[in-house]
Design a protein around this motif. Structure first.
Motif, PDB file in Angstrom:
ATOM      1  N   PHE A  22       0.823  -1.205   0.000  1.00 17.98           N
ATOM      2  CA  PHE A  22       0.000   0.000   0.000  1.00 17.98           C
ATOM      3  C   PHE A  22       0.861   1.261   0.000  1.00 17.98           C
ATOM      4  CE2 PHE A  22      -3.382  -2.914   0.960  1.00 17.98           C
ATOM      5  CZ  PHE A  22      -4.522  -2.300   0.467  1.00 17.98           C
ATOM      6  N   ASN A  23       2.005   1.206   0.633  1.00 21.26           N
ATOM      7  CA  ASN A  23       2.922   2.344   0.651  1.00 21.26           C
ATOM      8  C   ASN A  23       3.552   2.544  -0.719  1.00 21.26           C
ATOM      9  OD1 ASN A  23       5.589   3.667   0.866  1.00 21.26           O
ATOM     10  ND2 ASN A  23       5.059   3.823   3.025  1.00 21.26           N
ATOM     11  N   ALA A  24       4.115   1.485  -1.291  1.00 18.20           N
ATOM     12  CA  ALA A  24       4.867   1.591  -2.547  1.00 18.20           C
ATOM     13  C   ALA A  24       3.988   1.925  -3.740  1.00 18.20           C
ATOM     14  CB  ALA A  24       5.611   0.281  -2.815  1.00 18.20           C
ATOM     15  N   HIS A  25       2.797   1.349  -3.805  1.00 17.69           N
ATOM     16  CA  HIS A  25       1.991   1.482  -5.017  1.00 17.69           C
ATOM     17  C   HIS A  25       0.801   2.420  -4.891  1.00 17.69           C
ATOM     18  CE1 HIS A  25       4.447  -1.592  -6.749  1.00 17.69           C
ATOM     19  NE2 HIS A  25       4.065  -2.485  -5.868  1.00 17.69           N
ATOM     20  N   LEU A  26       0.328   2.673  -3.651  1.00 16.36           N
ATOM     21  CA  LEU A  26      -0.902   3.436  -3.494  1.00 16.36           C
ATOM     22  C   LEU A  26      -0.754   4.684  -2.633  1.00 16.36           C
ATOM     23  CD1 LEU A  26      -3.200   0.336  -3.167  1.00 16.36           C
ATOM     24  CD2 LEU A  26      -2.988   1.841  -5.158  1.00 16.36           C
ATOM     25  N   GLY A  27       0.457   5.015  -2.233  1.00 14.28           N
ATOM     26  CA  GLY A  27       0.709   6.278  -1.554  1.00 14.28           C
ATOM     27  C   GLY A  27       0.269   6.368  -0.100  1.00 14.28           C
ATOM     28  N   PHE A  28       0.002   5.233   0.537  1.00 18.34           N
ATOM     29  CA  PHE A  28      -0.327   5.258   1.962  1.00 18.34           C
ATOM     30  C   PHE A  28       0.958   5.359   2.769  1.00 18.34           C
ATOM     31  CE2 PHE A  28      -4.275   3.702   0.356  1.00 18.34           C
ATOM     32  CZ  PHE A  28      -5.233   4.079   1.294  1.00 18.34           C
ATOM     33  N   HIS A  29       0.838   5.812   4.016  1.00 17.54           N
ATOM     34  CA  HIS A  29       1.996   5.828   4.910  1.00 17.54           C
ATOM     35  C   HIS A  29       1.575   5.214   6.251  1.00 17.54           C
ATOM     36  CE1 HIS A  29      -0.120   9.622   5.766  1.00 17.54           C
ATOM     37  NE2 HIS A  29       0.271   9.413   7.007  1.00 17.54           N
ATOM     38  N   GLU A  30       2.560   4.683   6.942  1.00 18.51           N
ATOM     39  CA  GLU A  30       2.292   4.046   8.226  1.00 18.51           C
ATOM     40  C   GLU A  30       2.068   5.115   9.291  1.00 18.51           C
ATOM     41  OE1 GLU A  30       5.709   1.510   8.664  1.00 18.51           O
ATOM     42  OE2 GLU A  30       4.705  -0.135   7.584  1.00 18.51           O
ATOM     43  N   VAL A  31       0.971   4.990  10.008  1.00 18.27           N
ATOM     44  CA  VAL A  31       0.631   5.906  11.096  1.00 18.27           C
ATOM     45  C   VAL A  31       0.976   5.260  12.435  1.00 18.27           C
ATOM     46  CG1 VAL A  31      -1.256   7.184  12.198  1.00 18.27           C
ATOM     47  CG2 VAL A  31      -1.196   6.956   9.700  1.00 18.27           C
ATOM     48  N   ILE A  32       0.653   3.976  12.574  1.00 20.22           N
ATOM     49  CA  ILE A  32       0.945   3.209  13.782  1.00 20.22           C
ATOM     50  C   ILE A  32       1.459   1.843  13.342  1.00 20.22           C
ATOM     51  CG2 ILE A  32       0.025   2.152  15.889  1.00 20.22           C
ATOM     52  CD1 ILE A  32      -2.265   4.226  15.749  1.00 20.22           C
ATOM     53  N   VAL A  33       2.543   1.389  13.974  1.00 26.05           N
ATOM     54  CA  VAL A  33       3.084   0.055  13.693  1.00 26.05           C
ATOM     55  C   VAL A  33       3.311  -0.649  15.025  1.00 26.05           C
ATOM     56  CG1 VAL A  33       4.975  -1.267  12.672  1.00 26.05           C
ATOM     57  CG2 VAL A  33       4.233   0.874  11.602  1.00 26.05           C
ATOM     58  N   ARG A  34       2.663  -1.783  15.195  1.00 22.21           N
ATOM     59  CA  ARG A  34       2.837  -2.626  16.373  1.00 22.21           C
ATOM     60  C   ARG A  34       2.953  -4.060  15.871  1.00 22.21           C
ATOM     61  NH1 ARG A  34       3.400   1.771  18.022  1.00 22.21           N
ATOM     62  NH2 ARG A  34       2.314   2.848  19.691  1.00 22.21           N
ATOM     63  N   THR A  35       3.339  -4.955  16.713  1.00 25.02           N
ATOM     64  CA  THR A  35       3.420  -6.356  16.333  1.00 25.02           C
ATOM     65  C   THR A  35       2.044  -6.829  15.869  1.00 25.02           C
ATOM     66  OG1 THR A  35       5.178  -6.738  17.938  1.00 25.02           O
ATOM     67  CG2 THR A  35       3.997  -8.684  17.119  1.00 25.02           C
ATOM     68  N   GLY A  36       1.951  -7.274  14.630  1.00 22.18           N
ATOM     69  CA  GLY A  36       0.712  -7.795  14.088  1.00 22.18           C
ATOM     70  C   GLY A  36      -0.322  -6.756  13.714  1.00 22.18           C
ATOM     71  N   PHE A  37       0.043  -5.472  13.733  1.00 25.62           N
ATOM     72  CA  PHE A  37      -0.917  -4.409  13.439  1.00 25.62           C
ATOM     73  C   PHE A  37      -0.217  -3.238  12.770  1.00 25.62           C
ATOM     74  CE2 PHE A  37      -2.769  -0.319  14.662  1.00 25.62           C
ATOM     75  CZ  PHE A  37      -4.062  -0.462  14.198  1.00 25.62           C
ATOM     76  N   VAL A  38      -0.807  -2.749  11.683  1.00 24.48           N
ATOM     77  CA  VAL A  38      -0.312  -1.531  11.035  1.00 24.48           C
ATOM     78  C   VAL A  38      -1.517  -0.675  10.656  1.00 24.48           C
ATOM     79  CG1 VAL A  38       0.994  -0.554   9.098  1.00 24.48           C
ATOM     80  CG2 VAL A  38       1.713  -2.735  10.091  1.00 24.48           C
ATOM     81  N   ALA A  39      -1.487   0.588  11.052  1.00 20.38           N
ATOM     82  CA  ALA A  39      -2.510   1.549  10.632  1.00 20.38           C
ATOM     83  C   ALA A  39      -1.909   2.402   9.517  1.00 20.38           C
ATOM     84  CB  ALA A  39      -2.923   2.437  11.799  1.00 20.38           C
ATOM     85  N   LEU A  40      -2.630   2.489   8.405  1.00 19.74           N
ATOM     86  CA  LEU A  40      -2.176   3.249   7.241  1.00 19.74           C
ATOM     87  C   LEU A  40      -3.106   4.434   7.012  1.00 19.74           C
ATOM     88  CD1 LEU A  40      -1.581   0.269   4.790  1.00 19.74           C
ATOM     89  CD2 LEU A  40       0.137   1.471   6.143  1.00 19.74           C
ATOM     90  N   LEU A  76       1.945   1.748 -12.392  1.00 24.01           N
ATOM     91  CA  LEU A  76       1.921   0.473 -11.681  1.00 24.01           C
ATOM     92  C   LEU A  76       2.647  -0.617 -12.464  1.00 24.01           C
ATOM     93  CD1 LEU A  76      -1.735   0.731 -10.397  1.00 24.01           C
ATOM     94  CD2 LEU A  76       0.332   0.702  -8.959  1.00 24.01           C
ATOM     95  N   ARG A  77       2.497  -0.607 -13.782  1.00 23.87           N
ATOM     96  CA  ARG A  77       3.232  -1.574 -14.620  1.00 23.87           C
ATOM     97  C   ARG A  77       4.734  -1.351 -14.497  1.00 23.87           C
ATOM     98  NH1 ARG A  77       1.079  -1.572 -20.463  1.00 23.87           N
ATOM     99  NH2 ARG A  77       2.848  -2.962 -20.646  1.00 23.87           N
ATOM    100  N   ARG A  78       5.178  -0.078 -14.558  1.00 21.69           N
ATOM    101  CA  ARG A  78       6.613   0.227 -14.420  1.00 21.69           C
ATOM    102  C   ARG A  78       7.138  -0.234 -13.068  1.00 21.69           C
ATOM    103  NH1 ARG A  78       4.990   5.117 -16.488  1.00 21.69           N
ATOM    104  NH2 ARG A  78       5.235   6.129 -14.456  1.00 21.69           N
ATOM    105  N   GLU A  79       6.329  -0.086 -12.022  1.00 21.89           N
ATOM    106  CA  GLU A  79       6.762  -0.464 -10.675  1.00 21.89           C
ATOM    107  C   GLU A  79       6.736  -1.968 -10.435  1.00 21.89           C
ATOM    108  OE1 GLU A  79       5.149   3.575  -8.431  1.00 21.89           O
ATOM    109  OE2 GLU A  79       4.165   1.659  -8.039  1.00 21.89           O
ATOM    110  N   GLY A  80       6.156  -2.702 -11.367  1.00 20.32           N
ATOM    111  CA  GLY A  80       6.079  -4.151 -11.195  1.00 20.32           C
ATOM    112  C   GLY A  80       4.982  -4.596 -10.247  1.00 20.32           C
ATOM    113  N   ALA A  81       3.959  -3.763 -10.049  1.00 23.54           N
ATOM    114  CA  ALA A  81       2.842  -4.142  -9.183  1.00 23.54           C
ATOM    115  C   ALA A  81       2.136  -5.363  -9.764  1.00 23.54           C
ATOM    116  CB  ALA A  81       1.861  -2.981  -9.055  1.00 23.54           C
ATOM    117  N   ASN A  82       1.573  -6.165  -8.894  1.00 24.58           N
ATOM    118  CA  ASN A  82       0.867  -7.378  -9.310  1.00 24.58           C
ATOM    119  C   ASN A  82      -0.520  -7.001  -9.851  1.00 24.58           C
ATOM    120  OD1 ASN A  82       0.054 -10.009  -9.703  1.00 24.58           O
ATOM    121  ND2 ASN A  82      -0.420 -10.361  -7.541  1.00 24.58           N
TER     122      ASN A  82
END
Length: 124
Positions: A22-40, A76-82
């Motif tokens: 989501f960060n690399a291809h869709l411009g989201f950024h991590e707001v909170i990162v914990r074990t087993g949890f990421v808020a974007l 997205l094609r240039r970036e190699g997104a699936n």
């Protein structure tokens, strides 16, 4: 009731892998990162996304209405997104493409065209 924000909670096997996607291809950024949890989040009107490893997993499609979908498809094609469903125009006029993250979350990008932008075909 006044809804002030919204979020989508997605159960995934690997929150970090989905976060990178989501960060690399869709411009989201991590707001909170914990074990087993990421808020974007994003700075625009996109919904916040919460990736949780301890939630049951289901088939999920996240759909974003965008502008400039042809340029996004090329990027997205240039970036190699699936890209799992290439850019196409639906009979009712919208342009759509789909990509899939490492956990199987389907992301659909849609550009809506006003009804006058496409001809109505006679069904006969």
């Amino acid at each position: 009731m006044n809804i002030t924000s919204s979020a989508m909670v997605i159960g995934v096997a690997d929150a970090a892998a989905s976060s990178r996607f989501f960060n690399a291809h869709l411009g989201f950024h991590e707001v909170i990162v914990r074990t087993g949890f990421v808020a974007l989040g994003r700075e625009d009107a996109a919904v916040d996304i919460y990736l949780m490893e301890d939630r049951p997993r289901a088939n999920v499609t996240v759909s974003f209405a965008v502008t400039g979908i042809a340029a996004e498809h090329a990027r997205l094609r240039r970036e190699g997104a699936n890209i799992t469903a290439p850019l196409r125009q639906e009979p009712w006029g919208e342009w759509v493409l789909q990509l899939t993250d490492p956990n199987g979350v389907v992301v659909q990008l849609v550009e809506w065209l006003p009804p006058a932008a496409f001809p109505v075909k006679d069904p006969r």
